[in-house]
Scaffold this motif. Structure first.
Motif, PDB file in Angstrom:
ATOM      1  N   PHE A  29      40.693  42.390  39.409  1.00  0.00           N
ATOM      2  CA  PHE A  29      40.968  41.579  40.731  1.00  0.00           C
ATOM      3  C   PHE A  29      40.046  42.062  41.713  1.00  0.00           C
ATOM      4  O   PHE A  29      39.502  41.215  42.519  1.00  0.00           O
ATOM      5  N   SER A  32      36.056  41.285  40.866  1.00  0.00           N
ATOM      6  CA  SER A  32      35.873  39.996  40.826  1.00  0.00           C
ATOM      7  C   SER A  32      35.614  39.462  42.420  1.00  0.00           C
ATOM      8  O   SER A  32      35.418  38.233  42.560  1.00  0.00           O
ATOM      9  N   THR A  33      36.258  40.190  43.497  1.00  0.00           N
ATOM     10  CA  THR A  33      36.038  39.821  44.756  1.00  0.00           C
ATOM     11  C   THR A  33      35.439  40.654  45.409  1.00  0.00           C
ATOM     12  O   THR A  33      35.275  40.556  46.731  1.00  0.00           O
ATOM     13  N   GLN A 154      49.396  35.986  45.312  1.00  0.00           N
ATOM     14  CA  GLN A 154      48.447  35.317  44.902  1.00  0.00           C
ATOM     15  C   GLN A 154      49.134  34.444  43.429  1.00  0.00           C
ATOM     16  O   GLN A 154      48.669  33.322  43.103  1.00  0.00           O
ATOM     17  N   LEU A 266      41.047  36.631  28.014  1.00  0.00           N
ATOM     18  CA  LEU A 266      39.696  37.030  28.283  1.00  0.00           C
ATOM     19  C   LEU A 266      38.887  37.655  27.213  1.00  0.00           C
ATOM     20  O   LEU A 266      39.517  38.196  26.130  1.00  0.00           O
ATOM     21  N   GLU A 277      34.310  36.125  34.033  1.00  0.00           N
ATOM     22  CA  GLU A 277      35.227  34.999  32.914  1.00  0.00           C
ATOM     23  C   GLU A 277      36.599  35.297  33.689  1.00  0.00           C
ATOM     24  O   GLU A 277      37.376  34.511  33.524  1.00  0.00           O
ATOM     25  N   PHE A 278      36.707  36.382  34.728  1.00  0.00           N
ATOM     26  CA  PHE A 278      38.310  36.419  35.329  1.00  0.00           C
ATOM     27  C   PHE A 278      38.340  35.296  36.561  1.00  0.00           C
ATOM     28  O   PHE A 278      37.790  35.107  37.225  1.00  0.00           O
ATOM     29  N   ASP A 279      39.469  34.795  36.116  1.00  0.00           N
ATOM     30  CA  ASP A 279      39.969  33.851  37.208  1.00  0.00           C
ATOM     31  C   ASP A 279      41.655  33.826  37.224  1.00  0.00           C
ATOM     32  O   ASP A 279      42.314  33.407  36.193  1.00  0.00           O
ATOM     33  N   PRO A 280      42.102  34.459  38.407  1.00  0.00           N
ATOM     34  CA  PRO A 280      43.417  34.618  38.635  1.00  0.00           C
ATOM     35  C   PRO A 280      44.356  33.136  38.140  1.00  0.00           C
ATOM     36  O   PRO A 280      45.492  33.418  37.635  1.00  0.00           O
ATOM     37  N   ARG A 281      43.706  32.235  38.382  1.00  0.00           N
ATOM     38  CA  ARG A 281      44.564  30.942  38.245  1.00  0.00           C
ATOM     39  C   ARG A 281      44.765  30.680  36.809  1.00  0.00           C
ATOM     40  O   ARG A 281      45.729  30.025  36.445  1.00  0.00           O
ATOM     41  N   ARG A 282      44.116  31.375  35.966  1.00  0.00           N
ATOM     42  CA  ARG A 282      44.185  31.155  34.553  1.00  0.00           C
ATOM     43  C   ARG A 282      44.861  31.916  33.869  1.00  0.00           C
ATOM     44  O   ARG A 282      45.115  32.211  32.553  1.00  0.00           O
TER      45      ARG A 282
END
Length: 295
Positions: A29, A32-33, A154, A266, A277-282
């Motif tokens: 997290f 990736s931000t 989130q 992942l 490849e990291f997306d919290p929505r997935r």
């Protein structure tokens, strides 16, 4: 101050795979931000000799790194005392002499969760407090002006939780978790908190307290826990769940890292390679059942 995420273990023993999975998520997290990633040892209570070194070793073994020196809560007492003094000066605290059993057995307001403080000592007179001081030490509680507070998470969206007159300092003099974590996060510039979803119910208390202290409320993401085959939160009694135990079975730390990444949807490999490849929505929203692999 640079914005940051963090992982904050208690040094009570070796980390298990559930702890490591949460640490990896917190790292992903943050990275990736574009945030720094910090490590804080929450050693106000339950510290076991040698546990901190074991935990740092295991985090590094699965690829979790941090961008500044490790901070320990036992080194930060003056910050906590200053926060309590500020609240006391504003009339926002009071002494409490209740035992845990008395709180559990006391009638509480309708719809309040079991163990929510019913306000027994909130309106004691000075004479009544003086009598109680003679028989037991007092904890310090927040004099809350709200019954609930909302936070935005989130993964969970808008979450409204109970805010009671929670403890700021225990009657043994130890700073309570809800105060320490708020003060520490603000002092370290942590504006993103990623942790297990078992801590979501306490988050409204912390956000409310931050507001009272004039501190920023971080972004929250409470991630699913790892559980055993009975659906119960994973613990060390569930067999080979630490890197040390798994190594004895021939399972390497790299294999554990890859397994944890795959559980998050992942690709196996380094954490750095997983960032794009990291997306919290997935992210999977259900709790993950641990099955011990074989080497």
């Amino acid at each position: 101050m640079t914005s940051a995420g963090r992982f904050a273990p208690s040094p009570s023993g070796e980390l298990h795979v559930g702890n490591l999975r949460t640490a990896i998520l917190a790292w992903l997290f943050a990275k990736s931000t574009g945030r720094d990633f910090l490590l804080r040892v929450e050693d106000l209570d339950r510290a076991r000799s040698g546990a901190e070194a074991e935990q740092l070793r295991d985090l590094e073994a699965v690829g979790v790194s941090w961008d500044a020196a490790v901070v320990r809560q036992t080194e930060r007492g003056p910050l906590y005392e200053d926060a309590i003094a500020r609240l006391a000066a504003e009339g926002r605290t009071y002494e409490c002499f209740c035992t845990r059993r008395e709180i559990q057995e006391a009638p509480s307001a309708p719809h309040s969760p079991q163990g929510a403080y019913p306000g027994t000592c909130r309106t004691l007179s000075e004479a009544e407090r003086e009598i109680r001081r003679a028989s037991r030490p007092a904890s310090i509680r927040l004099r809350s002006e709200v019954a609930e507070w909302a936070v935005e998470d989130q993964l969970h969206g808008n979450y409204v939780g109970v805010v009671d007159d929670f403890v700021l300092r225990r009657n043994d003099g130890v700073t309570a978790y809800n105060l320490a974590v708020v003060v520490d996060d603000a002092a370290q510039g942590i504006d993103q908190v990623v942790r297990g979803d078992d801590l979501l119910p306490s988050t409204p208390r912390q956000a409310y307290l931050a507001t009272l202290l004039g501190l920023p409320v971080p972004e929250y993401a409470h991630v699913p826990l790892v559980v055993n085959h009975d659906g119960v939160r994973l613990a060390k009694r569930d067999g080979a769940v630490t890197l040390g135990d798994l190594a004895a079975l021939g399972v390497t730390a790299v294999s554990v890292r890859d397994l944890l990444l795959e559980s998050l949807g992942l690709p196996a490999g380094s954490l750095q390679d997983a960032v794009p490849e990291f997306d919290p929505r997935r992210l999977p929203r259900e709790r993950w059942v641990w099955k011990t692999p074989r080497g």
